[in-house]
Design an enzyme around this catalytic site. Structure first.
Site, short mmCIF file in Angstrom:
data_model
loop_
_atom_site.label_atom_id
_atom_site.label_comp_id
_atom_site.label_asym_id
_atom_site.label_seq_id
_atom_site.Cartn_x
_atom_site.Cartn_y
_atom_site.Cartn_z
N ARG A 21 -0.07 -9.35 13.96
CA ARG A 21 -0.53 -8.28 12.67
C ARG A 21 -1.30 -8.82 11.64
O ARG A 21 -2.40 -8.35 11.23
CB ARG A 21 0.48 -7.30 12.20
CG ARG A 21 1.12 -6.64 12.96
CD ARG A 21 2.69 -5.96 12.66
NE ARG A 21 2.48 -5.10 11.10
CZ ARG A 21 3.61 -5.14 10.59
NH1 ARG A 21 4.92 -5.80 10.77
NH2 ARG A 21 3.64 -4.26 9.68
N ARG B 164 11.83 -7.04 5.47
CA ARG B 164 11.59 -5.78 5.02
C ARG B 164 12.52 -4.78 5.91
O ARG B 164 12.64 -4.91 7.09
CB ARG B 164 10.22 -5.16 5.18
CG ARG B 164 9.82 -3.85 4.92
CD ARG B 164 8.24 -3.60 4.67
NE ARG B 164 7.43 -3.40 6.20
CZ ARG B 164 6.41 -2.95 5.79
NH1 ARG B 164 5.70 -2.86 4.83
NH2 ARG B 164 5.70 -2.79 7.18
N ARG C 123 -9.11 0.65 9.33
CA ARG C 123 -8.60 -0.60 9.64
C ARG C 123 -9.76 -1.69 10.56
O ARG C 123 -9.33 -2.48 10.74
CB ARG C 123 -7.54 -0.32 10.41
CG ARG C 123 -6.23 -0.96 9.86
CD ARG C 123 -4.97 -0.77 10.87
NE ARG C 123 -3.92 -1.37 10.67
CZ ARG C 123 -2.78 -0.88 9.90
NH1 ARG C 123 -3.13 0.38 9.13
NH2 ARG C 123 -1.82 -1.59 9.82
N ARG D 237 11.71 -2.27 11.23
CA ARG D 237 10.84 -1.84 12.40
C ARG D 237 10.41 -2.82 13.27
O ARG D 237 10.59 -3.88 13.13
CB ARG D 237 9.51 -1.33 11.52
CG ARG D 237 9.21 -0.20 10.91
CD ARG D 237 8.07 -0.04 9.90
NE ARG D 237 6.79 -0.63 10.55
CZ ARG D 237 5.65 -0.56 9.87
NH1 ARG D 237 5.78 0.03 8.53
NH2 ARG D 237 4.68 -1.04 10.24
N LYS E 291 0.71 -0.96 0.11
CA LYS E 291 0.18 0.10 -0.05
C LYS E 291 0.94 1.29 -0.09
O LYS E 291 0.53 2.40 -0.92
CB LYS E 291 -0.72 0.03 1.08
CG LYS E 291 -2.06 -1.04 1.45
CD LYS E 291 -3.03 -0.79 2.45
CE LYS E 291 -2.22 -0.85 3.87
NZ LYS E 291 -1.51 -2.21 4.31
#
Ligand code: ADP
Ligand code: ZN
Length: 208
Positions: free
Chosen positions: A165, A127, A88, A154, A13
């Protein structure tokens, strides 16, 4: 262009939103970025949000909704916007519907970037994100190709948090697909293609 981007964590996204912003000059409204900025700046909101974010839980709606409402009033958003990471859950979607209604704005589309959960886990574990500009790349990247900032992992891209998540996405965010189908504005792109192909598909869907 007034759109919502839907899709799991790591679906792409943010990447696609950044490209649309660069080409069309609309506002990128990423609640993840807004929240991370608040955490970094140490604001009261950031302090409250941090513990939820580190655990991969959703930050309470009350903290997020005002951020988005304010952002929608800013000047660049009057040319159009891309909502990334918001709404969300169903409550946020209903709040957004009524806020846009009040503003006299209609969404053009809700675009689902569809990626299988197994692919998501692989992507997120490798990532790396730029500390300065938010650019994302793979584990082999130490320096941001865009701004030379430092790339880091992160906290919520660590393996234990990723599973959580995903579960939060499945239970709370995935139902929004039906919400926007009901509004007849849902469009789906296959997010397991190259970034360029996904981008082209999105533009095709929006007749751009
Ligand atoms: P990703 O989509 O890759 O999980 P984001 O940057 O969108 O990452 O979000 C990171 C974290 O910020 C989420 O796990 C959550 O804690 C918080 N967050 C972002 N957007 C929202 C939102 N709309 N409502 C509640 N929490 C949010
Ligand atoms: Zn950077």
């Amino acid at each position: 262009m007034k759109i919502v981007l839907l899709g799991g964590p790591g679906a792409g996204k943010g990447t696609q939103a950044q490209r649309l912003v660069a080409e069309f000059g609309v506002a990128h409204i990423s609640t993840g970025d807004l929240l991370r900025a608040a955490v970094k700046a140490g604001t009261p909101l950031g302090k409250q949000a941090k513990s939820y974010m580190d655990k991969g839980q959703l930050v309470p709606d009350s903290l997020v909704v005002d951020l988005v409402k304010e952002r929608l009033q800013e000047e660049d958003a009057q040319r159009g916007f891309i909502l990334d990471g918001f709404p969300r859950n169903t409550a946020q979607a209903v709040t957004l519907d009524s806020e846009l209604n009040t503003m006299g704005i209609k969404l053009d589309a809700a675009i689902l970037i569809d990626v299988h959960p197994d692919v998501i886990v692989k992507r997120l574990s490798s990532r790396r994100t730029c500390k300065k500009c938010g650019y994302t790349g793979g584990a082999d990247m130490e320096v941001c190709p865009r701004c030379s900032g430092e790339m880091y992992q992160r906290d919520d891209d660590k393996p234990e948090t990723i599973q959580h998540r995903l579960a939060v996405y499945q239970s709370q965010t995935a139902p929004l697909v039906e919400h926007y189908k009901g509004h007849r504005i849902l469009k789906t792109v296959n997010g397991e293609q190259s970034q360029d192909k996904v981008y082209q598909d999105i533009k095709d869907l929006l007749n751009l």
